[in-house]
Structure formats: C-alpha cells, structure tokens
Write a protein that holds these residues in place. Structure first.
Motif, short mmCIF file in Angstrom:
data_model
loop_
_atom_site.label_atom_id
_atom_site.label_comp_id
_atom_site.label_asym_id
_atom_site.label_seq_id
_atom_site.Cartn_x
_atom_site.Cartn_y
_atom_site.Cartn_z
N GLN A 77 0.70 -1.33 0.17
CA GLN A 77 -0.01 -0.07 0.07
C GLN A 77 0.63 1.11 -0.14
O GLN A 77 0.43 2.27 -0.15
N LEU A 78 2.09 1.03 0.31
CA LEU A 78 3.09 2.24 0.58
C LEU A 78 4.17 2.08 -0.72
O LEU A 78 5.33 1.58 -0.44
N HIS A 79 3.73 2.57 -1.82
CA HIS A 79 4.49 2.39 -3.01
C HIS A 79 6.13 2.88 -2.67
O HIS A 79 6.80 2.39 -3.60
N TRP A 80 6.44 3.89 -1.78
CA TRP A 80 7.60 4.34 -1.86
C TRP A 80 8.55 3.49 -0.81
O TRP A 80 9.84 4.04 -0.94
N THR A 81 7.90 2.77 -0.30
CA THR A 81 9.05 1.91 0.77
C THR A 81 9.82 1.15 0.09
O THR A 81 9.75 -0.04 0.21
N SER A 82 10.80 1.99 -0.51
CA SER A 82 11.66 1.12 -1.14
C SER A 82 13.11 1.58 -1.32
O SER A 82 13.09 2.83 -0.58
N ASP A 83 14.21 0.94 -1.50
CA ASP A 83 15.52 1.77 -1.53
C ASP A 83 15.58 2.83 -2.37
O ASP A 83 16.37 3.82 -2.21
N SER A 84 14.59 2.95 -3.53
CA SER A 84 14.61 4.17 -4.46
C SER A 84 14.31 5.40 -3.56
O SER A 84 14.70 6.51 -3.97
N PHE A 85 13.52 5.43 -2.42
CA PHE A 85 13.35 6.46 -1.92
C PHE A 85 14.44 7.05 -1.29
O PHE A 85 14.69 8.45 -1.33
N ALA A 86 15.55 6.29 -0.92
CA ALA A 86 16.78 7.08 -0.12
C ALA A 86 17.47 7.75 -1.45
O ALA A 86 18.27 8.59 -1.12
N ASP A 87 17.35 7.08 -2.58
CA ASP A 87 17.94 7.96 -3.58
C ASP A 87 17.46 8.95 -4.20
O ASP A 87 18.21 9.99 -4.84
N THR A 88 16.47 9.50 -3.62
CA THR A 88 15.94 10.97 -3.66
C THR A 88 16.50 11.82 -2.74
O THR A 88 16.25 13.19 -3.00
N ILE A 144 -1.40 4.16 11.38
CA ILE A 144 0.01 3.98 10.82
C ILE A 144 0.11 4.79 9.72
O ILE A 144 1.22 5.41 9.54
N GLN A 145 -0.70 4.64 8.72
CA GLN A 145 -0.51 5.34 7.20
C GLN A 145 -0.17 6.67 7.40
O GLN A 145 0.84 6.93 6.70
N PRO A 146 -0.75 7.58 8.19
CA PRO A 146 -0.45 8.88 8.05
C PRO A 146 0.95 9.24 8.70
O PRO A 146 1.88 10.23 8.21
N ILE A 205 3.46 7.40 8.24
CA ILE A 205 4.27 7.18 7.35
C ILE A 205 4.80 8.42 6.42
O ILE A 205 5.83 8.52 6.13
N TRP A 206 3.59 8.83 6.08
CA TRP A 206 3.55 10.18 5.12
C TRP A 206 4.49 11.23 6.02
O TRP A 206 5.22 11.94 5.38
N VAL A 207 4.31 11.21 7.22
CA VAL A 207 4.90 12.25 7.87
C VAL A 207 6.21 12.11 8.08
O VAL A 207 7.01 13.16 7.85
N ALA A 208 6.80 10.82 8.39
CA ALA A 208 8.22 10.53 8.34
C ALA A 208 8.85 10.98 7.01
O ALA A 208 9.91 11.30 6.74
N GLN A 209 8.02 10.57 5.79
CA GLN A 209 8.69 11.09 4.54
C GLN A 209 8.78 12.37 4.44
O GLN A 209 9.88 13.05 4.10
N LYS A 210 7.87 13.37 5.00
CA LYS A 210 8.11 14.93 4.99
C LYS A 210 9.15 15.20 5.82
O LYS A 210 9.90 16.17 5.66
N LEU A 211 9.41 14.65 7.04
CA LEU A 211 10.45 15.06 7.93
C LEU A 211 11.61 14.74 7.20
O LEU A 211 12.54 15.53 7.15
N VAL A 212 12.02 13.52 6.44
CA VAL A 212 13.27 13.26 5.83
C VAL A 212 13.71 14.31 4.72
O VAL A 212 14.35 14.85 4.67
N THR A 213 12.29 14.75 4.03
CA THR A 213 12.48 15.84 3.10
C THR A 213 13.02 17.16 3.50
O THR A 213 13.78 17.84 3.05
N GLU A 214 12.26 17.40 4.62
CA GLU A 214 12.68 18.69 5.41
C GLU A 214 13.89 18.77 5.75
O GLU A 214 14.70 19.76 5.85
#
Length: 277
Positions: free
Chosen positions: A8-19, A255-257, A259-268
């Motif tokens: 359900q969480l398409h970005w949960t892969s190593d490719s996310f780290a590459d961004t 859980i789902q929200p 995970i999106w928050v964690a992604q935003k924190l990484v980006t920020e």
C-alpha cells in the motif's frame, strides 16, 4: 477490512533513499525503510492468506453444490432434492466455519457472500488463540512502526547536529524520549523559531499513544492514555483498566499517516541540511 501492508506504500523501497540529496542521510533512510518493511511484512502474509482462504472456501462450496446436482435428471425431483442438499451443504458450511468470536460482527452464513476479511482472519486464528492472536499481531505492528519512526527522527537529528552551523550541540542537549522534547531539540539544531512542520503532525501523537498502551501497560488503559484520549477526540475513549482492542482499520488509520509524516520529515531535514552545506 484493510490491513496495513507494504504494497500500500509504494515508496517504501530503496529508491526513496536515492531521492535524498544529503549523502549521510541515505543509509539512515534505507535503515528506516527496512525497519518499516519488517513491521508490515507479517500483514502482507496475513492478507494473502485471508484472500486465498476465502477463495478456497467459496470454491469448495460451489464444487460441492455442482456435484450434488448432477445425479438428478427430472427437474421437479431435482429441485426438491437440490433444495434439501443446499440446506445440508449450508449446515455443513456452518460447522466448517467457526462461529463469531466475542465482539465480532456476525460472519456471513453463506460462503457465496464476500463477508469481512477481519472475520475471516479471526476464523483462521480461532484455533491458535483467535482474537488474542490477531490482537497481538496488530499491537506488534503498532509498536514496530513507532520504533522505526522513532529511530528515524533520532538518527536524522544526530546527523543534522553534526553539521550544525554554530557547532554541534552537546549530547546532553539532544533529547528524543518524548515528542515534545524532540521538537525542542530540532529547533535548537536548526536555530528555528518552530520545529519542522512534520513533527507537529497530530498523527505522531496518535501512534505514540496507541503504542504506549501495549508497550507500557500490557494493553490496558492507564491515566496517561485516558487524559490524552480525552484531550483529543481521535483516539478510542476508554475507562481506566479497560482493554484497548485494536482492529485492522484502526491500525491502518494510525500507521499510514505517520509514514507520510516521516517522509515529509526526511525531505525537510534534507532541504535544511543542503541549505547549510
């Protein structure tokens, strides 16, 4: 019924780290993704098992009904006999399908109905502890996901502190035990008037509260949880000593929200570190 699963969480892969542009953050993000996958993996298996079992049960019923119809040639006799055999097959189904457990919605009495995946999962686990087994799996997913997120913001904070413009803060000033202290620590690291927006998201409070009940009070409501639930209306309202019963939908909703928050924190954090490097 929805169970939180990695697909359900398409970005949960190593490719996310590459961004991520800041190189020292990439192994931190990869470790987080692995930890997150571990928390979700068991429910991928359960989801597949539930789906396969439901298909098997319906196929079994259909094949039995078709086989029972074949010997009858006369339409009239066949109709009477068919009705009788359908009733017999349905009775057999009801013995094959475990009865609803306490607190469940009633399972469909006809295998041709789709029913609810959570009911089917309860049926699958009925012989191994039933609701308690499912509850333990959901609690495990809540606690493992929170651990993955908590480890992420700790490691991001330490990495950012190492390249702080005015020099690293002392170890004693890096506090990550509670969300409130995490926000203050990030403000100090980046010399901000406010902590990163992602850390202010309410979903972190919800997941933290749900995690603390099984982790610190074996699944029963304590005063701290009760106060937090009353303060905010997005947590199950419980009395002191009352058991917190998780469902798949509740777990996914918690859980789902985050995970999106964690992604935003990484980006920020990545953007702020790039601005200082």
């Amino acid at each position: 019924m929805n169970f939180p699963t990695a697909w359900q969480l398409h970005w949960t892969s190593d490719s996310f780290a590459d961004t991520v542009e800041t190189e020292c953050l990439r192994p931190i993000v990869r470790a987080y993704v692995v930890n997150l996958r571990r928390s979700l993996a068991i429910h991928e298996l359960l989801d597949c098992t539930v789906h396969s079992t439901a298909l098997h049960e319906r196929a079994r019923y259909r094949l039995r009904m078709e086989a029972l119809k074949r010997p009858f040639i006369e339409p009239e006799d066949g109709q009477v006999a068919g009705d009788s055999l359908r009733a017999a097959a349905k009775a057999e189904w009801m013995t094959f399908r475990p009865v609803a457990l306490p607190g469940e919605r009633q399972a469909p009495d006809n295998p041709m109905e789709f029913g609810d995946k959570e009911d089917i999962l309860n049926a699958l686990t009925a012989y191994a502890g039933g609701q308690a087994a499912r509850e333990a799996m959901l609690e495990n997913q809540i606690t493992r996901t929170w651990t993955a997120v908590e480890s992420l913001y700790r490691r991001l904070g330490h990495a950012a502190n190492e390249v702080r413009r005015d020099g690293p803060l002392a170890e004693k000033d890096l506090r990550f035990a509670r969300l409130q202290s995490v926000r203050k620590t990030y403000k100090k690291i980046f010399d901000l008037d406010a902590s990163p927006a992602a850390l202010g998201d309410r979903s972190l409070e919800v997941l933290s509260a749900l995690r603390n009940v099984p982790e610190h009070n074996v699944g029963y409501c304590d005063q701290r949880y009760r106060d937090r639930a009353k303060e905010k209306g997005d947590l199950p309202q419980l009395e002191l000593g009352e058991k917190l019963y998780l469902t798949g939908d509740m777990t996914l909703g918690a859980i789902q929200p985050v995970i999106w928050v964690a992604q935003k924190l990484v980006t920020e954090v990545d953007e702020r570190m790039q601005a200082r490097l």
